[in-house]
Write a protein that holds these residues in place. Structure first.
Motif, PDB file in Angstrom:
ATOM      1  N   UNK A  65      17.981 -55.885  20.285  1.00 48.98           N
ATOM      2  CA  UNK A  65      16.239 -55.752  20.448  1.00 48.98           C
ATOM      3  C   UNK A  65      15.844 -54.830  20.602  1.00 48.98           C
ATOM      4  N   UNK A  66      16.031 -53.560  20.496  1.00 42.46           N
ATOM      5  CA  UNK A  66      15.074 -52.069  19.828  1.00 42.46           C
ATOM      6  C   UNK A  66      15.459 -52.537  19.155  1.00 42.46           C
ATOM      7  N   UNK A  67      16.123 -52.567  18.280  1.00 42.51           N
ATOM      8  CA  UNK A  67      15.630 -52.994  16.919  1.00 42.51           C
ATOM      9  C   UNK A  67      14.387 -53.694  16.252  1.00 42.51           C
ATOM     10  N   UNK A  68      14.465 -55.156  16.703  1.00 39.48           N
ATOM     11  CA  UNK A  68      13.408 -55.793  16.428  1.00 39.48           C
ATOM     12  C   UNK A  68      11.473 -55.250  16.654  1.00 39.48           C
ATOM     13  N   UNK A  69      12.126 -54.404  17.963  1.00 40.34           N
ATOM     14  CA  UNK A  69      10.669 -54.027  18.611  1.00 40.34           C
ATOM     15  C   UNK A  69      10.570 -52.718  17.457  1.00 40.34           C
ATOM     16  N   UNK A  70      11.478 -52.177  17.068  1.00 43.29           N
ATOM     17  CA  UNK A  70      11.012 -51.206  15.778  1.00 43.29           C
ATOM     18  C   UNK A  70      10.720 -51.218  14.429  1.00 43.29           C
ATOM     19  N   UNK A  71      11.430 -52.638  14.280  1.00 40.73           N
ATOM     20  CA  UNK A  71      11.216 -53.234  13.323  1.00 40.73           C
ATOM     21  C   UNK A  71       9.204 -54.290  12.872  1.00 40.73           C
ATOM     22  N   UNK A  72       9.133 -55.139  14.161  1.00 38.79           N
ATOM     23  CA  UNK A  72       8.055 -55.858  14.115  1.00 38.79           C
ATOM     24  C   UNK A  72       6.890 -54.653  14.488  1.00 38.79           C
ATOM     25  N   UNK A  73       7.332 -52.756  15.149  1.00 34.01           N
ATOM     26  CA  UNK A  73       6.074 -52.639  14.964  1.00 34.01           C
ATOM     27  C   UNK A  73       6.265 -51.805  13.760  1.00 34.01           C
ATOM     28  N   UNK A  74       6.909 -51.667  12.653  1.00 32.21           N
ATOM     29  CA  UNK A  74       6.820 -51.167  10.920  1.00 32.21           C
ATOM     30  C   UNK A  74       5.549 -52.476  10.748  1.00 32.21           C
ATOM     31  N   UNK A  75       5.554 -53.919  10.859  1.00 33.32           N
ATOM     32  CA  UNK A  75       4.535 -54.489  10.351  1.00 33.32           C
ATOM     33  C   UNK A  75       3.467 -54.917  10.960  1.00 33.32           C
ATOM     34  N   UNK A  76       3.834 -55.126  12.038  1.00 30.09           N
ATOM     35  CA  UNK A  76       2.613 -55.873  12.314  1.00 30.09           C
ATOM     36  C   UNK A  76       1.546 -55.375  13.101  1.00 30.09           C
ATOM     37  N   UNK A  97       6.744 -44.555   4.431  1.00 29.53           N
ATOM     38  CA  UNK A  97       7.518 -44.985   5.748  1.00 29.53           C
ATOM     39  C   UNK A  97       7.639 -46.922   6.414  1.00 29.53           C
ATOM     40  N   UNK A  98       7.148 -47.395   6.001  1.00 22.83           N
ATOM     41  CA  UNK A  98       6.869 -48.273   6.092  1.00 22.83           C
ATOM     42  C   UNK A  98       8.525 -49.537   5.495  1.00 22.83           C
ATOM     43  N   UNK A  99       8.245 -49.046   4.295  1.00 21.81           N
ATOM     44  CA  UNK A  99       9.214 -49.025   3.333  1.00 21.81           C
ATOM     45  C   UNK A  99      10.690 -49.115   3.946  1.00 21.81           C
ATOM     46  N   UNK A 100      10.788 -47.872   4.673  1.00 20.59           N
ATOM     47  CA  UNK A 100      11.631 -47.015   4.792  1.00 20.59           C
ATOM     48  C   UNK A 100      11.949 -47.524   6.284  1.00 20.59           C
ATOM     49  N   UNK A 101      11.213 -47.992   7.263  1.00 21.39           N
ATOM     50  CA  UNK A 101      11.049 -49.199   8.955  1.00 21.39           C
ATOM     51  C   UNK A 101      11.698 -50.093   8.189  1.00 21.39           C
ATOM     52  N   UNK A 102      11.297 -51.023   7.355  1.00 24.30           N
ATOM     53  CA  UNK A 102      11.606 -52.177   6.950  1.00 24.30           C
ATOM     54  C   UNK A 102      13.177 -52.878   6.237  1.00 24.30           C
ATOM     55  N   UNK A 103      13.390 -51.818   5.777  1.00 30.30           N
ATOM     56  CA  UNK A 103      14.824 -51.328   5.343  1.00 30.30           C
ATOM     57  C   UNK A 103      15.357 -51.407   6.127  1.00 30.30           C
ATOM     58  N   UNK A 104      15.455 -50.419   6.760  1.00 27.94           N
ATOM     59  CA  UNK A 104      16.548 -49.882   7.937  1.00 27.94           C
ATOM     60  C   UNK A 104      16.181 -51.093   9.129  1.00 27.94           C
ATOM     61  N   UNK A 105      15.128 -51.191   9.433  1.00 27.52           N
ATOM     62  CA  UNK A 105      15.338 -52.283  10.462  1.00 27.52           C
ATOM     63  C   UNK A 105      16.053 -53.387   9.983  1.00 27.52           C
ATOM     64  N   UNK A 106      16.590 -53.639   8.381  1.00 26.58           N
ATOM     65  CA  UNK A 106      17.043 -55.350   8.118  1.00 26.58           C
ATOM     66  C   UNK A 106      18.569 -54.364   8.614  1.00 26.58           C
ATOM     67  N   UNK A 107      18.800 -53.156   7.866  1.00 26.27           N
ATOM     68  CA  UNK A 107      19.944 -53.023   7.615  1.00 26.27           C
ATOM     69  C   UNK A 107      20.706 -52.295   9.384  1.00 26.27           C
ATOM     70  N   UNK A 108      20.290 -52.184  10.021  1.00 24.64           N
ATOM     71  CA  UNK A 108      20.753 -51.831  11.044  1.00 24.64           C
ATOM     72  C   UNK A 108      20.619 -53.032  12.104  1.00 24.64           C
ATOM     73  N   UNK A 109      20.134 -54.606  11.720  1.00 24.51           N
ATOM     74  CA  UNK A 109      20.217 -55.666  12.100  1.00 24.51           C
ATOM     75  C   UNK A 109      21.670 -55.865  11.972  1.00 24.51           C
ATOM     76  N   UNK A 110      21.896 -55.782  10.765  1.00 27.73           N
ATOM     77  CA  UNK A 110      23.296 -56.050   9.978  1.00 27.73           C
ATOM     78  C   UNK A 110      24.764 -55.637  10.366  1.00 27.73           C
TER      79      UNK A 110
END
Length: 309
Positions: A65-76, A97-110
């Motif tokens: 859930x923390x990662x979901x907040x991290x990733x969506x805050x990098x986009x919205x 920075x945004x590219x880093x957040x998007x990629x790291x969000x997806x990989x942390x989720x996995x």
């Protein structure tokens, strides 16, 4: 565009065709972002406030859930700002920075989903050794590994990208993507190391996928022998499988389209494909776990009933 120049900017063109509906999109996107935050923060607070939920499965859910907040805050926030702006620009540094957040969000989720699969494997297939394997110290190390590995991996990816001389400034998406930035490199730029490291990164998380498949083969084999194990599988593994399926499906579609897809598709459909992994899993995960996991569902029912009284 020379990446040694001052005042470097990228232009996000993904929003262009939907610009006539920007007010409606802004309201719906803001509402969806608020709902996403509410669901995930609610699950986090419910687990933190109840000591009976201080178990590995629920700690991993908090991390998800923390990662979901991290990733969506990098986009919205940036996307909402773009909807209110006449030009959709982002600085070179902000784009990286945004590219880093998007990629790291997806990989942390996995990584977290892989840890959840391992946790369920130990709980169902090795119940007598579960507490000796999944100690607080080992759990802490595994969670740190799930976060730090993507952060370190994609820090290198972004550093490799930052050294490239770029000859383009238009990104045909709603947000910055490292692979697209690399494709903007000038013809004489050496992108070989970027490509190699990108495939190494993909391989790491493909191996995560094979690990998850391996754990579920053992889980299904074990649960077929016992009714109690089948009940436990339905209660705790079905939410995980739902989260895993929605996430992997959304990410694979985006990756495949980004590399092999046609630009003839309507821009709105391209946008949906590109942000599906940010739209669906961050809302589905807290919903499915909140409704399916008995302890969390009971806690929610207690809090709702107590508030009514």
């Amino acid at each position: 565009m020379d990446n040694t120049s001052v005042g470097r900017i990228f232009i996000l063109t993904g929003i262009n065709e939907t610009f006539n509906y920007r007010v409606t999109l802004f309201m719906l996107s803001l509402l969806y972002y608020c709902v996403t935050l509410f669901f995930n923060i609610s699950i986090i607070m419910i687990i933190i406030m109840d000591e009976n939920l201080y178990e590995p499965m629920y700690i991993l859910l908090v991390s998800l859930c923390i990662n979901a907040i991290y990733g969506t805050t990098g986009f919205y926030p940036k996307y909402l700002l773009d909807l209110l702006s006449s030009t959709q620009e982002i600085s070179y540094e902000g784009c990286l920075l945004q590219a880093f957040v998007m990629y790291s969000f997806a990989c942390v989720d996995m990584s977290i989903l892989a840890l959840m699969a391992y946790d369920r494997y130990l709980a169902i297939c090795r119940p007598l050794h579960y507490h000796s394997f999944m100690t607080k110290r080992r759990l802490s190390l595994l969670v740190c590994f799930a976060w730090l590995t993507p952060f370190c991996t994609f820090s290198i990816n972004i550093l490799l990208t930052s050294r490239l001389k770029l000859c383009g400034s238009k990104i045909h998406k709603l947000f910055c993507v490292n692979w697209i930035i690399v494709k903007l490199a000038c013809p004489e730029a050496d992108t070989f190391s970027n490509t190699v490291f990108a495939y190494i990164s993909i391989l790491i998380y493909v191996l995560h996928g094979f690990f998850i498949i391996w754990t579920y083969l053992h889980l299904v084999k074990t649960c077929a022998r016992s009714k109690d194990d089948r009940i436990k599988f339905m209660q705790t593994c079905v939410p995980h499988l739902t989260s895993l399926t929605t996430f992997v499906f959304a990410v694979i579609i985006d990756l495949m389209y980004m590399r092999f897809g046609s630009t003839d598709l309507p821009q709105s459909l391209q946008n949906f494909i590109g942000i599906a992994f940010l739209l669906i899993p961050p809302v589905v995960n807290p919903l499915i776990y909140g409704l399916k996991l008995t302890k969390i569902r009971n806690r929610i029912q207690y809090l709702v009933g107590h508030r009514r009284k």
